[in-house]
Design an enzyme around this catalytic site. Structure first.
Site, PDB file in Angstrom:
ATOM      1  N   ASP A 148       3.744 -17.942 -17.783  1.00 56.78           N
ATOM      2  CA  ASP A 148       2.469 -18.023 -18.517  1.00 56.78           C
ATOM      3  C   ASP A 148       2.046 -16.638 -19.019  1.00 56.78           C
ATOM      4  OD1 ASP A 148       0.346 -19.346 -19.663  1.00 56.78           O
ATOM      5  OD2 ASP A 148      -0.912 -19.272 -17.878  1.00 56.78           O
TER       6      ASP A 148
ATOM      7  N   ILE B  42     -18.639 -13.494 -12.808  1.00 54.05           N
ATOM      8  CA  ILE B  42     -18.046 -12.846 -13.986  1.00 54.05           C
ATOM      9  C   ILE B  42     -17.069 -13.751 -14.719  1.00 54.05           C
ATOM     10  CG2 ILE B  42     -18.302 -10.514 -13.059  1.00 54.05           C
ATOM     11  CD1 ILE B  42     -15.336 -10.583 -12.294  1.00 54.05           C
ATOM     12  N   GLY B  43     -16.832 -14.934 -14.222  1.00 51.04           N
ATOM     13  CA  GLY B  43     -15.887 -15.826 -14.903  1.00 51.04           C
ATOM     14  C   GLY B  43     -16.007 -17.243 -14.394  1.00 51.04           C
TER      15      GLY B  43
ATOM     16  N   GLY C 271     -13.703 -21.155 -14.658  1.00 56.13           N
ATOM     17  CA  GLY C 271     -12.550 -21.881 -15.166  1.00 56.13           C
ATOM     18  C   GLY C 271     -12.390 -23.219 -14.495  1.00 56.13           C
ATOM     19  N   GLY C 272     -11.310 -23.920 -14.880  1.00 55.71           N
ATOM     20  CA  GLY C 272     -11.090 -25.259 -14.384  1.00 55.71           C
ATOM     21  C   GLY C 272     -10.872 -25.322 -12.885  1.00 55.71           C
ATOM     22  N   TYR C 273     -10.428 -24.220 -12.275  1.00 54.00           N
ATOM     23  CA  TYR C 273     -10.147 -24.235 -10.849  1.00 54.00           C
ATOM     24  C   TYR C 273     -11.188 -23.491 -10.025  1.00 54.00           C
ATOM     25  CZ  TYR C 273      -5.699 -25.921 -12.489  1.00 54.00           C
ATOM     26  OH  TYR C 273      -4.723 -26.652 -13.111  1.00 54.00           O
TER      27      TYR C 273
ATOM     28  N   LYS D  13     -11.653 -14.746  -6.821  1.00 54.03           N
ATOM     29  CA  LYS D  13     -11.528 -16.078  -7.418  1.00 54.03           C
ATOM     30  C   LYS D  13     -11.768 -17.115  -6.330  1.00 54.03           C
ATOM     31  CE  LYS D  13      -7.440 -17.655  -8.812  1.00 54.03           C
ATOM     32  NZ  LYS D  13      -6.277 -17.865  -9.710  1.00 54.03           N
TER      33      LYS D  13
END
Length: 943
Positions: free
Chosen positions: A739, A621-622, A624-626, A643
């Protein structure tokens, strides 16, 4: 005697070799350039230590990170040829001493956080070919001196904060082919003198504040292929008729430029493939002469065009999108426009005629399967005969994004081998190999739909890189504002497990040095990142070998025996080094910190695999950079988001520990809950509660079909503020989030707001022995551009008021629907100007329906005070919460506190079935502010 002569000869050769080797070792970098590099380092902030190698040794012979030198000495010294500092998390300023690198050819500091101005001294580096400064926070004006660089081929300053005019001196750049100056704050008129640039191919100056006339002289440019000027303010100006005679032009994009007058006739542009003149004030009819046969995209929407739709828009075999919506076109629509394109094989063909005065369709009303025709807002939709045949539902036209995944056969896992994975395209089934990761972006593509061109792109790029077709694998691709096309690629070795070291360096050098030229249809590209993974330890040895070998060749040529000795020594050295590297690459080097855990569960890898159907694509579902984010269902039926950290990510591993340590002891209804974690078998995963309504940013997007009402926006603001107030005052010790942004505010099934992503958070300072606490934490700047507290950015002093500023930006997003930085404009600045001039209500998002004006005024005033430049002028978080509660109390009676009555709860499920077609979702840490490429909320239903 012969033996004695032979021995004597060997002795002489050994002495000669020793002498020559000493001469080689003695070669050092020009002392002036060494001092320049040290000064450059001292003016930069390097929180991760990427430039630690610059602390000792010689730049050209001691492997200084990012420093590349000429392979042979020049004038008795080695000289710096290239400075590659792409995406090293650097901030600070570029020192003027950079001008002392007199033989530099490439200066690359892309994708950092460098601020300050561009040093004028760069104009003295006459050897400079590539000046790559894009993706930073550089401000000030463009130095005239840059215009006198005789060898400059590429200037990239896009995505900065540069202001002032484009210098007329740029007309002297006789070698320049690429001027990329988009997404800044450049102002004034585009210098007509630029028309004299003999080699210019691409001029990208979109998303600035340029004004004045469009230079008609540009029609004389002999090689111009792309002219992209979107989102500027050429108010009241017309498009020069001479633009219809630009013989080399491939793409013309003048979207949202306040242009007036008639639509020019572009039938005389033989290679035109992409035309975007939307969102202007163009009038008159659409010219009836036929456009180029290779055109893919025609965008004329949101103008004041009149007359009928001409039949010359048919018979365009490569057409993907024709957008004529929101004009005053009338009469009939000839069905030949789409019927003639049936045989083209396009996977997607869109005709958008919404909101015109079209009355009927002539010819066949049958639409082929690959064609979408939109008629909402036209009289034809009230014609009872044809209304049943056409699409009369309102729709937003968006380019298709996704991944390109080939069917995979079942293979044993590669997990036991660190960094190894299967290449689905490999001729050798189930071969485990270590790929190179490449972040890549097409900055001005000449297409609207990438899918028909995927194979062409793969063939193009692999051919230029000297690879086989099956060595390139698409991980993900996504359209971004511009429109620009971002993609993540994986390059696999050729039917082996590992690239050799020279191949890694060759590929990186070709991509980072712009040594390849894609087909014109793809436009200019940029390298976003080049992920070496386990190869990172091998690159320094390549650099050392290539430099010393080159120097030795230049000195010992003619000495065959010496060359043989050198070759033998180097061969043994390289073989031993490569052996050590390959063995080392299979071992995990990341150290784990001891993690304090309260009320969170430790999961096994097996449990995570079961929850996600073995991390299947359907659960993703996602991204990213990590790492990746998967939707999953635990054995007890709980729906979660997982994650999965990319193996070997040092930064991600730090955030993994930070997030567990913080979230395991934070409990508040307005903070995302950490369910557990997994930390075994070279895997690190975080397990969160599932937030079914995604993130706030995407509910504020103009593409959202069900915009949030004002009461719901106000409630989200209040709940978010309460969550942050808990961090500041009730957590023990207090925490600065660092953030806060709309994409880090998640919404559950009842639209309850919860703050997420604590990977960058910092503990507030503890009281000293006398019970007195410092008011700030000194730390490197991290966060997301547009949300960063300007005081923190300048002084590195992080305070609770830094979070207040970021939250104030979120409030402005709630009020306006706009993003913090878009089209070169800053949301805080735009709102401040409207607020100070009494035009507050002109910036309010009309999509949120009716609202009490007094509540809006107080909410705007609160947001404005939160975004003050000086921290002392901002309210405390407790004051923010109190003010929001007062505004809420002023609201008329509403059931918004209980929205679940209108929302369908997620059913009880036993297994996940995830879809990527819903709204975006974010659980990914994003230190760079742009790590999440594309992540979506899964739809959960029983299998």
């Amino acid at each position: 005697m012969t033996k004695l002569n032979f021995a004597f000869s060997i002795m002489l050769l050994v002495i000669l070799f020793h002498y020559l080797l000493q001469r080689t070792v003695a070669q050092v970098t020009d002392p002036m350039e060494v001092r320049a590099l040290k000064t450059i380092k001292s003016s930069l902030n390097d929180p991760v230590g990427n430039l630690n190698s610059w602390n000792s040794g010689d730049p050209c012979t001691s492997n200084w990170n990012g420093v590349f030198c000429y392979p042979t000495p020049n004038n008795g010294h080695l000289h710096v040829q290239k400075l590659h500092l792409l995406k090293l998390n650097l901030s600070g300023n570029l020192a003027p001493e950079i001008g002392l690198l007199s033989q530099l050819q490439i200066l690359d500091v892309m994708r950092n956080m460098i601020n300050g101005t561009i040093p004028r001294e760069i104009g003295s580096i006459t050897s400079l070919k590539l000046l790559l400064l894009n993706g930073n926070a550089i401000s000030g004006s463009l130095p005239d001196e840059i215009g006198y660089l005789p060898n400059l081929n590429r200037l990239q300053i896009d995505e900065n904060q540069i202001s002032g005019p484009i210098p007329k001196s740029f007309a002297n750049l006789s070698s320049v082919e690429h001027l990329h100056m988009n997404n800044n704050s450049l102002s004034g008129q585009i210098p007509p003198e630029l028309s004299g640039l003999p080699r210019l191919l691409h001029l990208l100056v979109d998303n600035n504040n340029l004004s004045g006339r469009l230079p008609s002289e540009f029609s004389k440019m002999p090689n111009l292929k792309i002219l992209q000027l979107d989102n500027n303010n050429f108010s009241g100006r017309t498009i020069p008729a001479s633009y219809g005679n630009m013989s080399t032009l491939l793409k013309l994009s003048l979207r949202n430029c306040s242009l007036q007058g008639f639509l020019p006739d572009f039938s005389g542009v033989p290679q035109l493939g992409y035309l975007d003149l939307s969102w202007n004030y163009l009038t008159g009819p659409i010219p009836s002469r036929k456009l180029s046969a290779i055109i893919t995209t025609i965008k004329l929407s949101n103008n004041r065009l009149r007359g009928s739709i001409p039949s010359n828009l048919s018979g365009l075999p490569f057409l993907q999108l024709l957008s004529l919506s929101n004009n005053r076109l009338s009469g009939s629509v000839p069905s030949s426009i789409w019927q003639d394109n049936i045989s083209t094989g396009n996977k997607r063909l869109i005709f958008d005629f919404q909101n015109n005065l079209l009355t009927n369709i002539t010819g066949s009303s049958t639409f082929p399967a690959n064609v979408t025709v939109l008629f909402y807002g036209n009289p034809v939709c009230s014609n009872h005969v044809q209304a049943n045949l056409v699409n009369c539902e309102p729709q937003t036209v968006n380019p298709a994004s996704g991944s390109i995944r080939s069917s995979q056969i079942t293979c044993p896992s590669c997990r036991t081998e660190l960094y190894y994975e299967h290449n689905p395209l490999s001729p050798i089934p189930c071969l485990c190999a270590v790929p190179l990761g490449v972040g890549y972006r097409l900055k001005s593509p000449g297409i609207s739909d990438f899918r028909p061109y995927i194979d062409d792109f793969r063939a193009d790029l692999t051919f230029l890189l000297g690879l086989h077709f099956y060595q390139l694998y698409f991980d993900l691709y996504s359209w971004e504002a511009g429109p620009r096309l971002r993609m993540y690629l994986k390059l696999f070795p050729d039917n082996t497990s590992l690239f050799n070291t020279s191949e890694v360096l060759r590929i990186k050098q070709m991509l980072a040095g712009w040594e390849i030229t894609l087909s014109d249809v793809f436009g200019p590209y940029e390298l976003l990142n080049f992920t070496l993974g386990p190869y990172s330890s091998m690159v320094p040895s390549i650099k050392r070998s290539s430099l010393s070998t080159g120097a030795l060749i230049g000195i010992v040529v003619g000495s065959v025996v010496g060359g043989a000795i050198i070759s033998s020594v180097i061969s043994v050295f390289v073989m031993r080094k490569c052996s050590r590297h390959i063995i080392g690459s299979r071992k995990r080097t990341t150290s784990r910190n001891t993690i304090k855990m309260n009320d969170v569960k430790c999961f096994t890898v097996e449990e995570m695999e079961r929850a996600t159907d073995n991390f299947s694509c359907s659960s993703l579902i996602g991204h990213g950079g990590y790492g990746m984010v998967y939707g999953g269902v635990l054995v007890d039926g709980m729906i979660v988001a997982i994650k999965r950290l990319q193996v070997g990510s040092f930064q991600g591993s730090k955030e993994f520990s930070t997030e567990i340590e913080l979230l395991s002891r934070l409990h508040h209804r307005n903070l995302v809950s950490l369910v557990g974690y997994c930390d075994e078998e070279d895997e690190q995963m975080l397990v969160y509660e599932f937030m079914s309504n995604g993130n706030l940013r995407d509910h504020l997007s103009s593409n959202c079909k069900d915009p949030l009402s004002f009461p719901l926006r106000l409630r989200i603001a209040l709940e978010t503020a309460r969550g942050i107030l808990y961090l500041h005052s009730e957590a023990d010790p207090p925490i600065f989030h660092r953030d806060i942004k709309a994409s880090n505010i998640l919404l559950d099934s009842k639209f309850t707001a919860k703050v997420a992503d604590f990977g960058l958070s910092r503990l507030a300072p503890l009281p000293d022995i006398e019970g007195v606490s410092a008011d700030h934490v000194s730390t490197v700047v991290k966060g997301t551009p547009g949300y960063l507290d300007p005081e923190y950015f300048l002084t590195y002093r992080l305070t609770d008021k830094s979070d207040v500023y970021s939250l104030g930006v979120v409030f402005l997003e709630l009020l306006t629907g706009m993003q913090p930085i878009t089209f070169g404009k800053n949301l805080v600045r735009e709102v401040s100007m409207a607020y100070q001039s009494g035009r507050t209500f002109t910036i309010i998002d009309e999509r949120m329906g009716s609202y009490p004006s007094d509540c809006i005024e107080k909410f705007v005033s609160l947001a404005y005070s939160c975004c003050q430049a000086q921290p002392d002028a901002r309210p405390s978080m407790s004051a923010v919460v109190r003010e929001l509660e007062k505004i809420w109390a002023m609201m008329p009676d509403t059931d918004i506190l209980h929205p679940e009555s209108a929302i369908t709860e997620l059913g009880n499920t036993t297994a996940p079935l995830f879809s990527r077609a819903a709204a975006p979702y974010s659980y990914l840490s994003s230190a760079s502010g742009s790590d999440v490429l594309r992540s979506v909320v899964p739809n959960v239903s029983p299998r």
